[in-house]
Design a protein around this motif. Sequence first.
Motif, short mmCIF file in Angstrom:
data_model
loop_
_atom_site.label_atom_id
_atom_site.label_comp_id
_atom_site.label_asym_id
_atom_site.label_seq_id
_atom_site.Cartn_x
_atom_site.Cartn_y
_atom_site.Cartn_z
N ALA A 4 47.10 53.14 110.28
CA ALA A 4 47.09 54.54 110.71
C ALA A 4 48.64 55.17 110.12
N SER A 5 48.55 56.58 110.16
CA SER A 5 49.78 57.15 109.79
C SER A 5 50.71 57.28 110.72
N TYR A 6 51.88 57.92 110.85
CA TYR A 6 52.80 57.81 112.01
C TYR A 6 54.04 58.53 111.68
N SER A 7 54.88 58.92 112.30
CA SER A 7 56.11 59.91 112.13
C SER A 7 57.26 59.10 112.98
N ALA A 8 58.25 58.64 112.22
CA ALA A 8 59.43 58.42 112.73
C ALA A 8 60.34 59.42 112.99
N ASN A 9 61.30 59.44 113.87
CA ASN A 9 62.03 60.67 113.89
C ASN A 9 63.40 60.51 114.44
N THR A 10 64.24 60.18 113.76
CA THR A 10 65.66 59.64 114.14
C THR A 10 66.38 60.99 113.48
N ALA A 13 65.20 65.38 102.11
CA ALA A 13 65.29 65.89 103.43
C ALA A 13 64.46 65.39 104.47
N ARG A 14 63.33 64.75 104.26
CA ARG A 14 62.54 64.11 104.96
C ARG A 14 62.63 62.96 105.30
N LEU A 15 63.93 62.18 104.97
CA LEU A 15 64.15 60.89 105.23
C LEU A 15 64.60 60.95 106.81
N THR A 16 63.92 59.82 107.42
CA THR A 16 64.08 59.46 108.96
C THR A 16 64.33 58.00 108.80
N ALA A 17 64.13 57.36 109.92
CA ALA A 17 64.09 55.91 110.16
C ALA A 17 63.94 55.20 111.70
N ASP A 18 63.55 54.64 111.84
CA ASP A 18 63.24 54.06 112.96
C ASP A 18 64.40 54.00 113.98
N THR A 19 65.27 53.41 113.36
CA THR A 19 66.54 53.34 114.28
C THR A 19 67.79 54.16 113.68
N GLN A 20 68.15 54.15 112.63
CA GLN A 20 69.36 54.88 112.07
C GLN A 20 68.97 55.49 110.58
N ALA A 21 69.09 56.70 110.51
CA ALA A 21 68.98 57.22 108.91
C ALA A 21 70.27 57.74 108.77
N ILE A 22 71.17 57.13 107.90
CA ILE A 22 72.43 57.77 107.80
C ILE A 22 72.75 58.02 106.22
N TRP A 23 73.76 58.87 106.08
CA TRP A 23 74.01 59.05 104.70
C TRP A 23 75.50 58.73 104.38
N TYR A 24 75.64 58.41 103.50
CA TYR A 24 77.17 57.83 103.16
C TYR A 24 77.32 58.86 101.75
N ILE A 30 58.72 54.58 103.71
CA ILE A 30 60.18 54.75 103.68
C ILE A 30 60.75 54.79 105.22
N ASN A 31 60.05 55.88 105.88
CA ASN A 31 60.63 56.23 106.94
C ASN A 31 60.26 55.27 108.39
N CYS A 32 59.51 54.31 108.01
CA CYS A 32 59.28 53.26 109.11
C CYS A 32 60.49 52.32 109.16
N ALA A 33 61.11 52.25 108.13
CA ALA A 33 62.47 51.26 108.07
C ALA A 33 63.16 51.35 109.19
N SER A 34 63.77 50.19 109.74
CA SER A 34 64.61 50.27 110.85
C SER A 34 65.88 51.13 110.56
#
Length: 261
Positions: free
Chosen positions: A2-8, A236-247, A204-208
């Motif tokens: 199934a498809s999904y959408s994580a949203n951090t 710009a569409r990058l999210t994650a399950d727990t944290q999507a952080i830009w350094y 990519i966006n399912c990663a923790s």
Amino acid sequence: MASYSANTKREKKVFDTEDDVAKAMAEYTFSLSKKFCKKRGYFTIVLSGGDLVLWLKKLLVPEYAETEWSKWHVFWVDERVVPLDDKDSNYKQTLDSFLSEVPIPTSNIYAIDQNCAALGDAKGAAIVYEECIKRLVNQNIIRTYKSSGFPQFDLQLLGMGPDGHIASLFPGHYQIKEKASLVTYITNSPKLPPKRITFTLPVINCASYNLMAVCGEAQADAVAKVFKDDFNLPSARLTADTQAIWYLDKTAASKLPSECL
Ligand SMILES: O=C(O)[C@H](O)[C@@H](O)[C@H](O)[C@H](O)COP(=O)(O)O
């Protein structure tokens, strides 16, 4: 699957120099390795190409000597479909600069299929890499995202091109829309070499944890667009399950709108 959408929420940290970004990326990786090795006895880490390959060397310092390398499982978010000993291979570059220096079991390093790589068969390489991921999901080495069946990696270390691409998902190319498969391919990549395989955006966006590390002026415009939510840029569409952080280093952050600083 199934498809999904994580949203951090998209987070960011700005550092003075590229060296500071690389050191902070190493620290982030070390602490997550510790957390996941303790929790489940494995650490699934996904790498990309580009400058990041050299920044990984910051993990090779005495401070991180306790890293449980034998528990690492290493993947690539994208790979150039060239022979594995070609100078453009992300696998080869990472092997030469970092992987050859640490005791990760060879069997835990998941390069693309060497025959497909040698033949320049991008479609075949994508199919074989997807089968490999599914096999490791079945073996419980890779977790799955909730009930979606999609693989969930512990950490992905990512980079962005000046056009805002992420992995080998380029603006204006259809691969960014792929929702069903885990791995897809491109044969006319605007960034050379032209043949590549890449994880799809849902994977990519399912990663923790997703850490996007970006340095330099060439990416400053794209960084500003991302933080203004210009979703024409794949990054710009990058999210994650727990944290999507830009350094970011200061130059990459130099065109951020003031409300983002
Ligand atoms: O194989 C690749 O080319 C990459 O995985 C690619 O997505 C890279 O991460 C960005 O283009 C950033 O590259 P730089 O760090 O060189 O700017």
